[in-house]
Write a protein that holds these residues in place. Structure first.
Motif, PDB file in Angstrom:
ATOM      1  N   VAL A 458       0.839  -1.207   0.000  1.00 38.95           N
ATOM      2  CA  VAL A 458       0.000   0.000   0.000  1.00 38.95           C
ATOM      3  C   VAL A 458       0.870   1.252   0.000  1.00 38.95           C
ATOM      4  N   LEU A 459       1.876   1.299   0.885  1.00 39.07           N
ATOM      5  CA  LEU A 459       2.698   2.501   1.005  1.00 39.07           C
ATOM      6  C   LEU A 459       3.628   2.674  -0.192  1.00 39.07           C
ATOM      7  N   VAL A 464       5.652   5.420  -4.814  1.00 37.41           N
ATOM      8  CA  VAL A 464       6.615   5.019  -5.851  1.00 37.41           C
ATOM      9  C   VAL A 464       5.865   4.895  -7.171  1.00 37.41           C
ATOM     10  N   PRO A 465       6.301   5.576  -8.214  1.00 39.49           N
ATOM     11  CA  PRO A 465       5.579   5.511  -9.499  1.00 39.49           C
ATOM     12  C   PRO A 465       5.637   4.116 -10.103  1.00 39.49           C
ATOM     13  N   LEU A 478      11.564  -3.239  -7.102  1.00 44.59           N
ATOM     14  CA  LEU A 478      12.916  -2.965  -6.593  1.00 44.59           C
ATOM     15  C   LEU A 478      12.867  -2.450  -5.157  1.00 44.59           C
ATOM     16  N   VAL A 479      11.934  -1.534  -4.883  1.00 45.86           N
ATOM     17  CA  VAL A 479      11.809  -1.003  -3.524  1.00 45.86           C
ATOM     18  C   VAL A 479      11.388  -2.107  -2.563  1.00 45.86           C
ATOM     19  N   PRO A 665      -0.620  17.014   0.106  1.00 40.60           N
ATOM     20  CA  PRO A 665      -0.732  15.568   0.341  1.00 40.60           C
ATOM     21  C   PRO A 665      -0.002  15.158   1.624  1.00 40.60           C
ATOM     22  N   PHE A 666      -0.704  14.433   2.484  1.00 37.84           N
ATOM     23  CA  PHE A 666      -0.115  14.057   3.772  1.00 37.84           C
ATOM     24  C   PHE A 666       0.955  12.977   3.616  1.00 37.84           C
ATOM     25  N   PHE A 667       0.670  11.978   2.785  1.00 41.71           N
ATOM     26  CA  PHE A 667       1.612  10.859   2.634  1.00 41.71           C
ATOM     27  C   PHE A 667       2.640  11.190   1.556  1.00 41.71           C
ATOM     28  N   THR A 668       3.667  11.919   1.979  1.00 44.44           N
ATOM     29  CA  THR A 668       4.795  12.244   1.108  1.00 44.44           C
ATOM     30  C   THR A 668       5.735  11.054   1.038  1.00 44.44           C
ATOM     31  N   PRO A 669       6.658  11.027   0.068  1.00 50.08           N
ATOM     32  CA  PRO A 669       7.617   9.923   0.005  1.00 50.08           C
ATOM     33  C   PRO A 669       8.428   9.747   1.294  1.00 50.08           C
ATOM     34  N   VAL A 670       8.821  10.849   1.937  1.00 50.00           N
ATOM     35  CA  VAL A 670       9.620  10.735   3.162  1.00 50.00           C
ATOM     36  C   VAL A 670       8.788  10.149   4.289  1.00 50.00           C
ATOM     37  N   ARG A 671       7.534  10.619   4.432  1.00 49.83           N
ATOM     38  CA  ARG A 671       6.689  10.085   5.503  1.00 49.83           C
ATOM     39  C   ARG A 671       6.388   8.594   5.258  1.00 49.83           C
ATOM     40  N   ALA A 672       6.136   8.237   4.025  1.00 52.80           N
ATOM     41  CA  ALA A 672       5.889   6.823   3.711  1.00 52.80           C
ATOM     42  C   ALA A 672       7.128   5.986   3.985  1.00 52.80           C
TER      43      ALA A 672
END
Length: 725
Positions: A458-459, A464-465, A478-479, A665-672
């Motif tokens: 989900v995250l 991640v595109p 990959l992630v 947007p609350f869920f930024t890449p850093v927060r995720a």
């Protein structure tokens, strides 16, 4: 009979009936037993199909697989799949359950007879275990498995002569393909009607007779060989009382019983009888002159360089598949759940409807959507196991594990930890070294289990595109692989750290047998997938749906009139600032949620998690996911369902629509990433802590896991947020 002594002792009286219901009131019970890699599990799957269940042996946390098999003549029987073993002298904890079961004729779980699976291509080694079972007086059937492998190696077996020499029915078969299965069912049904014991292979020397006679009279045992095992193993037999152990200790001391010397003499005597028997029944028609193909394959797969690269490539393929192949069925399930919820809300109204759609259906969606990924994970693991490659991975990783204080046998629990930490920790019972076993148990929860997949996917999908790197490598895959490697690295480094704390100096050795390479039996793979998915849906699903319903109640209602006051305040602001109806509804729903019971509790813990980039909503999800990690997604789905537009049905859409105080947007890449790192390390599974306590018999180890992993998760998440935000 060549090398086999005719049985002159009485068989075990009425096996399986002691302390249990009469045979007429229960199904007959048969036990499957055999060497590792002898085809025992394949035979179990063939006999029972989907009629299987997994529990624990009484008093111990060792997996016990049972099932119901249809025999010949419309008879049915309960089948118990015992752990693989080479002899009745246990070397590991899981093998001891065999002794507890077979040495106690009065146990309600005692089998009516045993089916011994043997490798036809290595009959000499396999018959050692059979000869011990025969001398216990157990009625038996010999399942002569892997006859195709024996034929390929030029080994011919005289089945009629073998049956005559052993005194038991012998059924040639290929358990993986089901060849000979019908004949085995008929023989088993006949064996239930008449259960004569097998012939005797070996008997104790005359010097042991006084000791064995005293044991037999004290415990009422039916033969000398069972009494001999009481003398050998009384310290490990759980069904004996302390008074019984004290009596046996004094008796063995009185008669100067040397267990090690007696075991050696018995093994020599048994192999003498077996060698004489094999001269009568085995003919080798040709000798393999070329190097076997399996050896040539092993030179590549276990190579000190290429072996690791191949293993990484297989893992890479697995994680790519989890995202790429599972995405379409996941989207269908997600859209179906969303459409069902929207259709119900469009036709019906009221609190019960909201409970159904925002609580039950939202929680259920958090379970069903991950079935494709769970199925793919276990399909890959089952194929690796079926082909024989997993054993090579265990051997390959032994060299890597040694510097960290682990052994090659630790790899099996660690890899099993990719599925679930609970059976993986139980699997550490096969490790003889206390130090290696404790290290393995402690670090296994750091391996990313299948329960983390819902959180990861989900995250990762949120930030991640869905693009390819170099045109072929999916970025999300990959992630995901990186997260799994992070878990593995942390497990190894934690073991290295703990190695310096434990002062045990015992040396451990790693010896294992490679199974032959085979094409996977797709029926067995399918059974594994169905069993694991069913376990995930029924066990995890019950917890997720229950917590989702509870959370909906806590998120929909609040103390006193706080929710009404918050809603009235939003209405005043909407009138003053001229918000649209949709914006007003969204802000009112957010205000009601924030002043609910769940929101109130979330705000209490928010100061502790705010440095990690988390808010009170994530805090609620962290707490509820302690019951099971996968509950996180169901909690997020429920929290973000309350009061939201029904069109925002998917979990990913709900999280993507969340905004911070600035409207971003609350869920930024850093927060995720901070949240992902937290879940890589965090100990959030009560079942894992419980099984750690049962395996270690001490609260020190599970509490140590909880404190260490929670601290590690907090520190790592804090580092990510403070450095990159």
């Amino acid at each position: 009979m060549a090398g086999v002594i005719q049985d002159v002792q009485p068989a075990v009286p009425q096996p399986g009936t002691g302390g249990a219901a009469p045979l007429a009131e229960r199904l007959p019970r048969l036990a499957l037993i055999g060497n590792p890699n002898s085809g025992k599990t394949s035979l179990f799957n063939q006999l029972t199909g989907l009629n299987q269940k997994v529990g624990n042996f009484p008093g111990v946390t060792v997996d016990r697989k049972t099932g119901v098999a249809q025999l010949g003549g419309q008879r049915r029987a309960e089948v118990v799949d015992l752990p693989g073993t080479y002899s009745l002298y246990p070397k590991s904890l899981d093998e001891r359950v065999i002794a507890d079961l077979l040495y106690n004729p009065l146990s309600p779980d005692y089998p009516d007879f045993v089916v011994v699976t043997v490798d036809a291509s290595n009959l000499r080694r396999s018959l050692l275990l059979f000869s011990q079972l025969a001398d216990l007086g157990l009625p038996a059937i010999l399942a002569l498995n892997m006859t195709d492998v024996a034929a390929e190696r030029g080994i011919q077996l005289d089945v009629v002569a073998l049956e005559r020499e052993l005194g038991v029915p012998v059924v040639p078969m290929n358990a993986r393909k089901g060849v000979g299965l019908a004949a085995l069912r008929i023989v088993m049904a006949d064996r239930l009607a008449a259960r004569p014991p097998a012939g005797r292979f070996w008997q104790p020397g005359a010097e042991l007779r006084p000791l064995l006679e005293a044991i037999r009279q004290h415990f009422g045992l039916p033969n000398d060989y069972l009494a001999l095992h009481y003398a050998h193993q009384f310290r490990q037999l759980h069904f004996l009382s302390e008074e019984d152990r004290t009596y046996l200790a004094s008796l063995t001391e009185q008669y100067a019983f040397d267990s090690t010397a007696q075991q050696a003499a018995e093994t020599v005597g048994r192999y003498a009888s077996i060698n004489e028997l094999l001269l009568e029944v085995v003919t080798v028609t040709r000798t393999e002159r070329r190097e076997p193909a399996s050896n040539r394959i092993d030179k590549v797969l276990t190579h000190r360089v290429f072996g690791y690269l191949i293993f990484l490539a297989i893992l890479f393929l697995l994680f790519q598949a989890i995202f790429a192949w599972a995405q379409y069925p996941m989207d269908l399930i997600d859209q179906g759940i969303s459409a069902l919820s929207a259709a119900i809300q469009a036709r019906f109204h009221g609190p019960l409807v909201r409970l159904l759609t925002e609580g039950v259906i939202a929680g259920l969606g958090g379970v069903l959507i991950f079935i494709p990924q769970i199925a793919l994970l276990f399909a890959f693991l089952a194929v690796l196991e079926e082909t024989g490659y997993m054993a090579r991975v265990t051997f390959l990783m032994d060299k890597l594990m040694r510097p960290f204080g682990l052994s090659g046998k630790s790899v099996v629990p660690l890899i099993s930890g990719l599925a679930c930490a609970v059976p993986a920790i139980m699997g550490a019972r096969t490790i003889e070294s206390w130090k290696d076993r404790m290290l393995t148990i402690f670090v296994t929860p750091l391996m990313s289990c299948s329960a983390r997949i819902p959180v990861y996917t989900v995250l990762v999908a949120l930030v991640v595109p869905d693009e390819s790197w170099l045109g072929i490598f999916n970025m999300r895959g990959l992630v995901l692989m990186g997260l799994y490697l992070l878990g593995l690295s942390s497990a190894l480094l934690s073991a290295l750290l703990l190695k310096t704390v434990l002062k045990a100096r015992e040396r451990s050795y790693f010896i294992m047998e490679f199974p032959v390479y085979r094409w996977p039996r797709w029926k067995n793979v399918g059974l594994t997938i169905v069993e694991k998915v069913k376990t995930f849906v029924l066990q995890a699903g019950k917890v997720i749906v229950a917590i989702s319903v509870l959370l909906w109640v806590l998120a929909s209602y609040g103390p006193g009139t706080r929710q009404e006051q918050a809603a009235a305040q939003v209405q005043q602001q909407a009138a003053a600032r001229r918000w649209s109806a949709a914006e007003t509804e969204r802000r009112e729903a957010s205000a009601r949620l924030e002043t609910s019971y769940a929101g109130t509790f979330g705000h209490i813990i928010e100061p502790a998690i705010r440095p990690l980039g988390f808010d009170w909503k994530i805090g609620i999800s962290l707490l509820t996911s302690f019951a099971a990690r996968e509950v996180f997604v169901g909690t997020m789905s429920t929290i973000y369902s309350v009061g939201q537009d029904a069109d925002l049905g998917t979990v990913q859409q709900k999280l993507a629509s969340e905004r911070d105080a600035q409207g971003q947007p609350f869920f930024t890449p850093v927060r995720a990433l901070s949240l992902l790192v937290f879940y890589v390390f965090a100990m959030q599974c009560m079942s894992t802590l419980a099984v750690t306590y049962r395996e270690t018999k001490s609260w020190r180890w599970p509490l140590g896991q909880l404190v260490y992993m929670t601290g590690l998760a907090y520190a790592a998440s804090l580092l990510v947020w403070q450095v990159f935000s």
